[in-house]
Write an enzyme that holds these catalytic residues in place. Structure first.
Site, PDB file in Angstrom:
ATOM      1  N   LYS A 114      -0.783  -3.785 -12.671  1.00  0.00           N
ATOM      2  CA  LYS A 114      -1.609  -2.710 -12.106  1.00  0.00           C
ATOM      3  C   LYS A 114      -1.173  -1.343 -12.607  1.00  0.00           C
ATOM      4  O   LYS A 114      -2.007  -0.474 -12.829  1.00  0.00           O
ATOM      5  CB  LYS A 114      -1.597  -2.756 -10.575  1.00  0.00           C
ATOM      6  CG  LYS A 114      -2.406  -3.920 -10.039  1.00  0.00           C
ATOM      7  CD  LYS A 114      -2.827  -3.720  -8.602  1.00  0.00           C
ATOM      8  CE  LYS A 114      -3.763  -4.852  -8.174  1.00  0.00           C
ATOM      9  NZ  LYS A 114      -4.140  -4.819  -6.784  1.00  0.00           N
ATOM     10  N   LYS A 196      -8.152 -14.182 -13.344  1.00  0.00           N
ATOM     11  CA  LYS A 196      -8.598 -14.412 -11.966  1.00  0.00           C
ATOM     12  C   LYS A 196      -9.902 -13.684 -11.624  1.00  0.00           C
ATOM     13  O   LYS A 196     -10.102 -12.560 -12.053  1.00  0.00           O
ATOM     14  CB  LYS A 196      -7.483 -13.924 -11.027  1.00  0.00           C
ATOM     15  CG  LYS A 196      -7.655 -14.322  -9.588  1.00  0.00           C
ATOM     16  CD  LYS A 196      -6.522 -13.771  -8.734  1.00  0.00           C
ATOM     17  CE  LYS A 196      -6.857 -12.383  -8.247  1.00  0.00           C
ATOM     18  NZ  LYS A 196      -6.206 -12.013  -6.974  1.00  0.00           N
ATOM     19  N   LYS A 199     -11.890  -8.944  -6.948  1.00  0.00           N
ATOM     20  CA  LYS A 199     -12.924  -8.072  -6.394  1.00  0.00           C
ATOM     21  C   LYS A 199     -12.836  -6.664  -6.941  1.00  0.00           C
ATOM     22  O   LYS A 199     -13.758  -5.889  -6.775  1.00  0.00           O
ATOM     23  CB  LYS A 199     -12.911  -8.108  -4.874  1.00  0.00           C
ATOM     24  CG  LYS A 199     -11.636  -7.730  -4.178  1.00  0.00           C
ATOM     25  CD  LYS A 199     -11.908  -7.780  -2.675  1.00  0.00           C
ATOM     26  CE  LYS A 199     -10.754  -8.335  -1.876  1.00  0.00           C
ATOM     27  NZ  LYS A 199      -9.498  -7.598  -2.051  1.00  0.00           N
TER      28      LYS A 199
HETATM   29  P1  ATP Z   1      -7.671  -7.190  -6.040  1.00  0.00           P
HETATM   30  O1  ATP Z   1      -8.661  -7.396  -7.109  1.00  0.00           O
HETATM   31  O2  ATP Z   1      -7.820  -5.897  -5.318  1.00  0.00           O
HETATM   32  O3  ATP Z   1      -6.269  -7.524  -6.459  1.00  0.00           O
HETATM   33  P2  ATP Z   1      -8.215  -9.778  -5.012  1.00  0.00           P
HETATM   34  O4  ATP Z   1      -9.576 -10.101  -5.461  1.00  0.00           O
HETATM   35  O5  ATP Z   1      -7.072 -10.398  -5.726  1.00  0.00           O
HETATM   36  O6  ATP Z   1      -8.035  -8.217  -4.912  1.00  0.00           O
HETATM   37  P3  ATP Z   1      -6.979  -9.945  -2.429  1.00  0.00           P
HETATM   38  O7  ATP Z   1      -7.422  -9.171  -1.283  1.00  0.00           O
HETATM   39  O8  ATP Z   1      -5.783  -9.454  -3.164  1.00  0.00           O
HETATM   40  O9  ATP Z   1      -8.159 -10.155  -3.491  1.00  0.00           O
HETATM   41  O10 ATP Z   1      -6.774 -11.454  -2.031  1.00  0.00           O
HETATM   42  C1  ATP Z   1      -6.909 -12.075  -0.772  1.00  0.00           C
HETATM   43  C2  ATP Z   1      -6.405 -13.484  -0.838  1.00  0.00           C
HETATM   44  O11 ATP Z   1      -7.290 -14.290  -1.623  1.00  0.00           O
HETATM   45  C3  ATP Z   1      -5.044 -13.608  -1.510  1.00  0.00           C
HETATM   46  O12 ATP Z   1      -4.288 -14.576  -0.877  1.00  0.00           O
HETATM   47  C4  ATP Z   1      -5.384 -14.007  -2.915  1.00  0.00           C
HETATM   48  O13 ATP Z   1      -4.341 -14.708  -3.525  1.00  0.00           O
HETATM   49  C5  ATP Z   1      -6.628 -14.857  -2.710  1.00  0.00           C
HETATM   50  N1  ATP Z   1      -7.510 -14.757  -3.878  1.00  0.00           N
HETATM   51  C6  ATP Z   1      -8.085 -13.644  -4.373  1.00  0.00           C
HETATM   52  N2  ATP Z   1      -8.822 -13.904  -5.452  1.00  0.00           N
HETATM   53  C7  ATP Z   1      -8.712 -15.239  -5.659  1.00  0.00           C
HETATM   54  C8  ATP Z   1      -9.215 -16.132  -6.635  1.00  0.00           C
HETATM   55  N3  ATP Z   1      -9.991 -15.731  -7.627  1.00  0.00           N
HETATM   56  N4  ATP Z   1      -8.919 -17.434  -6.534  1.00  0.00           N
HETATM   57  C9  ATP Z   1      -8.140 -17.857  -5.536  1.00  0.00           C
HETATM   58  N5  ATP Z   1      -7.614 -17.090  -4.586  1.00  0.00           N
HETATM   59  C10 ATP Z   1      -7.878 -15.792  -4.646  1.00  0.00           C
END
Ligand code: ATP
Ligand code: LTN
Length: 333
Positions: A114, A196, A199
Site C-alpha cells: 500500500k 485479489k 473493493k
Molecule cells: P481493500 O481493498 O481496502 O484492502 P478488501 O477488498 O481487501 O479491502 P477488506 O475489508 O480488507 O476488503 O476485507 C474484509 C475481509 O474479507 C478480510 O478478512 C479479507 O481477507 C476478506 N477478503 C477481501 N477480499 C477478498 C477476496 N477477494 N477473496 C477472499 N477474501 C477476501
C-alpha cells in the site's frame, strides 16, 4: 463464553470476493458454533489511514452494516458494531504500539504494497494499522478470528504481540487463532486473475459488487479474463482466469471442481459464463431485496446500538485490566 471476532473496512462497497471469502463463512459459523459469542465490526478507523471523503465514509459504513445483515448475519447471534463508536480500540492500540517494534511493522506485506502504491504522503496510521487491528482483536479475547489469506500475517503479528505482553505482564490476553475458509478463501480480480478482487481497486471491471444490477453482474462475468484453451478445467497456477471463475461457481453452488469439470465437459466458456452469471445473480437477488428494506430503517440503528453497547462493555473492561497490569493510572479496586 468463547468468542469469535472479525472486522471489515468501509473502503468500498462489498464485492463477491469479500462475500464469498469472508461474510458467507461468518453466516455459516453463527449457526455451526452456537456456544460462541460473535463480534463483527465495521473498521472505520482503519479506513482513514488514507484520506476518505466524509460523506462517502458515513455512507459506506452504514451500507456495509446493512449488507452484513442482508447477507444473513443474525443480530440476535452477532454483535454488529462500528469500530469508532467504541473508544477502547484506539486506546488499546497505543498500548500495543508501545509493545511492538518498527522492524516487525516494516515487514508487513500489506503495508509495503500500500505504501508503494500511495502517491501522496504515507501516514503514520497506515504504518501502525496492524497494531490497531491487534487491539481490535485482543480487546475481546476471541479464540478464533475468521480472515482471508491476506490477513494471516497481521494475525501472526497479533499473536506475537499478545505473547510478548503475556510474558511481560502476566497473561493478559487470549492468543487468537486465524480461521481461514478452505475454499473460496481467495477470489481474484476478474480482469487480473492473479491478484485479489479488492473493493479499493480502481478498475470497476475487476469485480462484482453485491449491489450491482443483473445486467452488470452478467456483463462482468462475460468479460472476465480467461485464456485461449476454451476448456473448463481447474488449474490455478497455469490457468488462473478460469480457475477463479470455477472457484466462484463452486463456493456458491457447493459443487466440487471435479463436478463442475464433468458438467461442462465439451462445453465452452460462453455457456459456462452464462450459467455462472445466472448463479451469481440468483445468489445476490435476495440480499439486495433485504438490503433495500434495511438501509434507512430504525431496525438497523437499533442493531448497531445493541452491538456497540455490548462491545463497549467487553472492551472497556479489558482496557482497564490491561492498564492496571501495565501500571497506568491509579489502581482500580
Ligand atoms: P481493500 O481493498 O481496502 O484492502 P478488501 O477488498 O481487501 O479491502 P477488506 O475489508 O480488507 O476488503 O476485507 C474484509 C475481509 O474479507 C478480510 O478478512 C479479507 O481477507 C476478506 N477478503 C477481501 N477480499 C477478498 C477476496 N477477494 N477473496 C477472499 N477474501 C477476501
Ligand atoms: N485489516 C482487516 C480488517 C480488520 C480486521 C480487524 C479483521 C480490521 N480489524 C480485526 C479481523 C480482525 C482487513 O483489511 N481485512
Amino acid at each position: 463464553m468463547k468468542r469469535i471476532l472479525s472486522g471489515i473496512q468501509p473502503t468500498g462497497s462489498l464485492n463477491i470476493g469479500t462475500y464469498l471469502g469472508s461474510v458467507k463463512n461468518f453466516v455459516k459459523l453463527q449457526d455451526e458454533l452456537p456456544d460462541y459469542e460473535f463480534f463483527i465490526f465495521i473498521a472505520d478507523l482503519h479506513a482513514i489511514t488514507v484520506y476518505k471523503d466524509k460523506q462517502e465514509l458515513r455512507q459506506l459504513t452504514k451500507e456495509l452494516a446493512a449488507l452484513y445483515i442482508a447477507c444473513g448475519l443474525k443480530p440476535e447471534r452477532v454483535n454488529l458494531f462500528i469500530q469508532s463508536e467504541v473508544p477502547a480500540h484506539s486506546q488499546m492500540a497505543y498500548l500495543l504500539q508501545c509493545n511492538s517494534y518498527i522492524g516487525e511493522l516494516e515487514r508487513m506485506t500489506q503495508y509495503k504494497e500500500k505504501s508503494r502504491k500511495q502517491e501522496t504522503g504515507v501516514t503514520v496510521g497506515l504504518f501502525t494499522y496492524p497494531t490497531l487491528m491487534a487491539a481490535d482483536i485482543l480487546l475481546y479475547d476471541p479464540e478464533y478470528v475468521p480472515v482471508g489469506n491476506d490477513q494471516k500475517q497481521h494475525l501472526e503479528l497479533t499473536r506475537d504481540i499478545a505473547q510478548r505482553m503475556n510474558n511481560k505482564y502476566n497473561n493478559i490476553f487470549t492468543v487468537p487463532k486465524p480461521l481461514i475458509a478452505e475454499i473460496g478463501a481467495k477470489i481474484n480480480s476478474l480482469s487480473d486473475p492473479t491478484s485479489k478482487m479488492s473493493k479499493s481497486d480502481n478498475n470497476l471491471k475487476a469485480r462484482i459488487n453485491l449491489l450491482d444490477p443483473e445486467n452488470i453482474i452478467k456483463k462482468r462475468i462475460r468479460s472476465a479474463v480467461t485464456d485461449s484453451l476454451g476448456t473448463i478445467k481447474y488449474d490455478l497456477e497455469n490457468r488462473p482466469g478460469i480457475s477463479n471463475l470455477m472457484t466462484i461457481y463452486s463456493v456458491i453452488s457447493n459443487n466440487s471442481f471435479e463436478e463442475i469439470e464433468e458438467k461442462y465437459r465439451g462445453i465452452g466458456y460462453k455457456e459456462f459464463k452464462e450459467d455462472l452469471g445466472e448463479i451469481v445473480f440468483q445468489e445476490l437477488k435476495p440480499i439486495q431485496d433485504r438490503y433495500n428494506e434495511l438501509l434507512n430503517s430504525k431496525e438497523l440503528d437499533s442493531i448497531l446500538d445493541k452491538g456497540r453497547d455490548r462491545a463497549f462493555q467487553v472492551s472497556q473492561n479489558k482496557l482497564f485490566k490491561t492498564m492496571d497490569r501495565i501500571g497506568l493510572g491509579r489502581k482500580r479496586k
